[in-house]
Design an enzyme around this catalytic site. Structure first.
Site, PDB file in Angstrom:
ATOM      1  N   LYS A   5     -30.377   5.634  79.695  1.00  0.00           N
ATOM      2  CA  LYS A   5     -29.311   6.029  78.774  1.00  0.00           C
ATOM      3  C   LYS A   5     -29.048   4.893  77.775  1.00  0.00           C
ATOM      4  O   LYS A   5     -28.988   5.116  76.587  1.00  0.00           O
ATOM      5  CB  LYS A   5     -28.047   6.371  79.558  1.00  0.00           C
ATOM      6  CG  LYS A   5     -26.880   6.767  78.679  1.00  0.00           C
ATOM      7  CD  LYS A   5     -25.670   7.165  79.468  1.00  0.00           C
ATOM      8  CE  LYS A   5     -24.476   7.284  78.527  1.00  0.00           C
ATOM      9  NZ  LYS A   5     -23.261   7.713  79.185  1.00  0.00           N
ATOM     10  N   GLU A  36     -33.665  -3.655  85.055  1.00  0.00           N
ATOM     11  CA  GLU A  36     -34.780  -3.173  85.876  1.00  0.00           C
ATOM     12  C   GLU A  36     -35.730  -2.328  85.046  1.00  0.00           C
ATOM     13  O   GLU A  36     -36.956  -2.513  85.066  1.00  0.00           O
ATOM     14  CB  GLU A  36     -34.252  -2.336  87.054  1.00  0.00           C
ATOM     15  CG  GLU A  36     -33.490  -3.105  88.113  1.00  0.00           C
ATOM     16  CD  GLU A  36     -32.024  -3.334  87.771  1.00  0.00           C
ATOM     17  OE1 GLU A  36     -31.606  -3.081  86.611  1.00  0.00           O
ATOM     18  OE2 GLU A  36     -31.278  -3.776  88.671  1.00  0.00           O
ATOM     19  N   GLY A  53     -24.673   8.886  83.029  1.00  0.00           N
ATOM     20  CA  GLY A  53     -26.001   8.717  83.620  1.00  0.00           C
ATOM     21  C   GLY A  53     -26.195   9.591  84.849  1.00  0.00           C
ATOM     22  O   GLY A  53     -27.232  10.246  85.011  1.00  0.00           O
ATOM     23  N   ARG A  54     -25.190   9.636  85.720  1.00  0.00           N
ATOM     24  CA  ARG A  54     -25.340  10.396  86.966  1.00  0.00           C
ATOM     25  C   ARG A  54     -25.141  11.895  86.761  1.00  0.00           C
ATOM     26  O   ARG A  54     -25.211  12.658  87.711  1.00  0.00           O
ATOM     27  CB  ARG A  54     -24.373   9.847  88.019  1.00  0.00           C
ATOM     28  CG  ARG A  54     -22.924   9.740  87.568  1.00  0.00           C
ATOM     29  CD  ARG A  54     -22.117   8.865  88.513  1.00  0.00           C
ATOM     30  NE  ARG A  54     -20.762   8.625  88.027  1.00  0.00           N
ATOM     31  CZ  ARG A  54     -20.403   7.659  87.195  1.00  0.00           C
ATOM     32  NH1 ARG A  54     -21.321   6.844  86.712  1.00  0.00           N
ATOM     33  NH2 ARG A  54     -19.143   7.491  86.831  1.00  0.00           N
ATOM     34  N   GLU A  83     -20.212   6.370  92.664  1.00  0.00           N
ATOM     35  CA  GLU A  83     -20.076   5.705  91.368  1.00  0.00           C
ATOM     36  C   GLU A  83     -18.975   6.374  90.544  1.00  0.00           C
ATOM     37  O   GLU A  83     -18.333   5.737  89.717  1.00  0.00           O
ATOM     38  CB  GLU A  83     -21.408   5.708  90.599  1.00  0.00           C
ATOM     39  CG  GLU A  83     -21.465   4.654  89.513  1.00  0.00           C
ATOM     40  CD  GLU A  83     -22.819   4.532  88.837  1.00  0.00           C
ATOM     41  OE1 GLU A  83     -23.241   5.479  88.148  1.00  0.00           O
ATOM     42  OE2 GLU A  83     -23.477   3.479  88.969  1.00  0.00           O
ATOM     43  N   HIS A 116     -32.424  12.661 115.368  1.00  0.00           N
ATOM     44  CA  HIS A 116     -33.085  11.784 116.338  1.00  0.00           C
ATOM     45  C   HIS A 116     -32.829  10.323 116.027  1.00  0.00           C
ATOM     46  O   HIS A 116     -33.591   9.445 116.459  1.00  0.00           O
ATOM     47  CB  HIS A 116     -34.581  12.096 116.370  1.00  0.00           C
ATOM     48  CG  HIS A 116     -34.839  13.486 116.878  1.00  0.00           C
ATOM     49  ND1 HIS A 116     -34.915  13.780 118.223  1.00  0.00           N
ATOM     50  CD2 HIS A 116     -34.950  14.670 116.222  1.00  0.00           C
ATOM     51  CE1 HIS A 116     -35.111  15.086 118.369  1.00  0.00           C
ATOM     52  NE2 HIS A 116     -35.120  15.644 117.176  1.00  0.00           N
ATOM     53  N   LYS A 151     -24.255  -7.503  87.183  1.00  0.00           N
ATOM     54  CA  LYS A 151     -25.288  -7.637  86.143  1.00  0.00           C
ATOM     55  C   LYS A 151     -25.140  -8.975  85.422  1.00  0.00           C
ATOM     56  O   LYS A 151     -26.131  -9.662  85.142  1.00  0.00           O
ATOM     57  CB  LYS A 151     -25.175  -6.503  85.123  1.00  0.00           C
ATOM     58  CG  LYS A 151     -25.494  -5.123  85.692  1.00  0.00           C
ATOM     59  CD  LYS A 151     -25.374  -4.065  84.599  1.00  0.00           C
ATOM     60  CE  LYS A 151     -25.498  -2.667  85.162  1.00  0.00           C
ATOM     61  NZ  LYS A 151     -25.243  -1.609  84.196  1.00  0.00           N
TER      62      LYS A 151
HETATM   63  O1  F6P Z   1     -25.519   0.067  86.566  1.00  0.00           O
HETATM   64  C1  F6P Z   1     -25.155   1.364  86.802  1.00  0.00           C
HETATM   65  C2  F6P Z   1     -25.776   2.286  85.791  1.00  0.00           C
HETATM   66  O2  F6P Z   1     -25.228   2.070  84.540  1.00  0.00           O
HETATM   67  C3  F6P Z   1     -25.649   3.735  86.213  1.00  0.00           C
HETATM   68  O3  F6P Z   1     -24.433   4.278  85.865  1.00  0.00           O
HETATM   69  C4  F6P Z   1     -26.807   4.354  85.518  1.00  0.00           C
HETATM   70  O4  F6P Z   1     -27.147   5.609  86.051  1.00  0.00           O
HETATM   71  C5  F6P Z   1     -27.866   3.312  85.745  1.00  0.00           C
HETATM   72  O5  F6P Z   1     -27.171   2.086  85.703  1.00  0.00           O
HETATM   73  C6  F6P Z   1     -28.974   3.307  84.760  1.00  0.00           C
HETATM   74  O6  F6P Z   1     -28.517   3.128  83.446  1.00  0.00           O
HETATM   75  P1  F6P Z   1     -29.406   3.465  82.215  1.00  0.00           P
HETATM   76  O7  F6P Z   1     -29.755   4.916  82.269  1.00  0.00           O
HETATM   77  O8  F6P Z   1     -28.583   3.107  81.005  1.00  0.00           O
HETATM   78  O9  F6P Z   1     -30.645   2.617  82.302  1.00  0.00           O
END
Ligand code: F6P
Length: 532
Positions: A218, A224, A275-276, A361, A392, A501
């Protein structure tokens, strides 16, 4: 321009219904075994929504409690807050954003009407919604056409989705759920962690000329994802890959950053999609490539049917609302601190991870929409496993542990394979577990004693299809919205993840330099050990 919300929330603990519920909790001890002496209980506490039957009858409530809970929904202004969301008001107040993931699942005709300024049965065509509707439609058409091209492109055999959180969990969960409908030509890989193990393992399975990388973010700034995207591009070029434009595609609200990264094929979405809540947007492209445009549209249609249910069904039979009320009843009155999700379907094996982000979240917050400290507890911890495995492993604790943990079973009537005997056994286990939790066994004080009266909900789907999956996910989204609204939370921001972060950036520098000034003793010592 959108409006700011005009509905003001009444703090849930200040409502008359809250006091009633406190009284009911103190005076009504519901024994489920007793409760089922009424032959009406299942009919009384099971509710039908599109594609999902919700059996709430094995929960610790009775008619008085249910009525007080329904009054709580009304007294906290849930219907007004719901209406504000569907009017496109800025319900995400701390970020000044509307919340309109529901617009993404409106059918084409409705989007055309809205963009022409014509209201639909459910949605008013404000200037803002009209403008957004046309963009949603255009992006949808472009993205689905692209997905079909990739499905027909004989050269592309692998799709690598690089994304994390909402840019990974939804697409991955839905891809696994809909695998029987998915293209056999294309193998899907999901890379989320910055741990190089993930992407380097994918590199051993793919070739640059037959791979499409989807960079899903987003913000297009997530550490990452950007690290993995850079590594993927470097690998692609080092392996002799040509034509980055053809082999990389970005899914983002930040189209400028995608262009700067060197990706020219981009499908965008807007900041009013959390995002979610984004698997319905361009972030759903891997799903569309996997199952094709028609199935993707069916998934949207299932979700849209659930939107209608959430909007129009009376509170007392509204499934997302009823689940949310139960969540509040357990969290705030019984002090149950977690909920276990038990999908009895291997296709739903990432559902609990998806729900963890969706719920925790969204509602893992300590302040209300104005930023004032809340006086009530909020989101439970959500956890679980596909349940035949869970049985299990940790179900022991669910049956005999010292904490009561409500369980949410997700059961699918028809299998998507031909092994009828397996499926009968699977269903038998689902039924057995909810019954065992409720019934318990034996006299107090023996190793074999199970106290019973342990609550569970069963969500029953006839079959796992794009429609039912869409409906199930939208149901969970609205449940989270409803509990968040009643608690007075902004369910659409996530400020709590920012500090980590910032510190990670600092730690990365310190790992390079060895500088430990100003750190606590533990972090400094660990950092030195990691460098030695
Ligand atoms: O750090 C949390 C977050 O911002 C989530 O809300 C989001 O889904 C995820 O990181 C990934 O964010 P992006 O889609 O901006 O890479």
């Amino acid at each position: 321009m959108t409006n700011t919300p005009n509905s003001r929330h009444t703090s849930c603990d200040q409502t008359p219904a809250w006091a009633e519920l406190q009284h009911l909790h103190a005076t009504h001890r519901v024994d489920l075994r007793q409760a089922f002496t009424s032959t009406q209980r299942f009919a009384q506490f099971s509710f039908a929504a599109p594609y999902v039957l919700a059996d709430l009858s094995k929960n610790l409530m009775d008619a008085d409690i249910a009525q007080a809970l329904n009054r709580l929904a009304a007294q906290t202004g849930l219907p007004e807050q719901r209406a504000a969301m569907f009017r496109g008001e800025l319900v995400n107040r701390s970020e000044g954003r509307a919340v309109m993931h529901w617009l993404l699942r409106q059918p084409d005709d409705a989007l055309k009407n809205l963009s022409a300024g014509k209201r639909t049965a459910d949605i008013a065509a404000t200037e803002f919604i009209a403008k957004e509707a046309i963009e949603v439609l255009q992006t949808r058409h472009a993205m689905l056409a692209y997905a079909e091209r990739i499905r027909q492109d004989q050269q592309i055999t692998d799709v690598v989705n690089i994304g994390i959180g909402g840019s990974d969990l939804g697409p991955q969960m839905a891809y696994l759920a809909l695998k029987p409908q998915a293209s056999r030509k294309i193998k899907f890989h999901f890379v989320s962690s910055v741990d190089g193990t993930e992407i380097s393992q994918v590199f051993t399975q793919i070739k640059p000329e037959t791979t499409l990388f989807l960079v899903a973010s987003k913000s297009f700034t997530t550490l990452e994802t950007m690290t993995n995207a850079r590594t993927a591009k470097a690998w692609f070029l080092a392996q002799g890959g040509r034509d980055v434009a053809r082999h990389f595609c970005a899914l983002t609200t930040n189209t400028k950053a995608a262009a700067e990264f060197g990706i020219s094929t981009t499908f965008g979405f807007k900041d009013w999609v959390g995002g979610r809540y984004s698997m319905w947007s361009a972030i759903g492209l891997p799903i569309a490539i996997a199952v094709g445009a028609d199935h993707f549209m069916n998934m949207l249609a299932g979700a849209c049917a659930m939107d209608q249910h959430f909007l129009h069904e009376p509170l007392a039979t509204n499934v997302p609302v009823q689940l949310a009320l139960l969540d509040i009843w357990y969290r705030n009155f019984h002090d149950f601190r977690s909920r276990s999700v038990a999908p009895y379907h291997s296709g739903l094996r990432r559902m609990q991870a998806y729900l963890q982000q969706l719920e925790m979240e969204s509602n893992g917050k300590q302040v209300d929409q104005e930023g004032r400290a809340l006086k009530v507890a909020t989101s439970p911890v959500i956890w679980g496993e596909p349940a035949a495995n869970g049985q299990h492993a940790y179900f022991q604790l669910l049956h005999q542990g010292s904490d009561v943990i409500p369980v949410e079973f997700i059961v699918v009537k028809a299998p998507n394979h031909g092994l009828a005997d397996h499926h009968t056994k699977l269903l038998a286990n689902a039924l057995a577990q909810s019954r065992a939790l409720m019934m318990g066994q034996g006299d107090k004080n023996g190793h074999r004693y199970l106290p019973g009266n342990r609550p569970s909900t069963t969500l029953l789907l006839d079959e796992l299809t794009p429609q039912s999956l869409g409906a199930l996910v939208a149901l969970q989204e609205h449940r989270v919205f409803a509990s968040g609204a009643m608690w007075g939370i902004n369910s659409f921001d996530q400020w709590g993840v920012e500090l980590g972060k910032v510190i990670a950036n600092d730690m990365e520098q310190r790992l390079h330099t060895g500088q430990t000034d100003g750190l606590d003793g533990s972090t400094a010592a660990l950092l030195q050990k990691l460098r030695s």
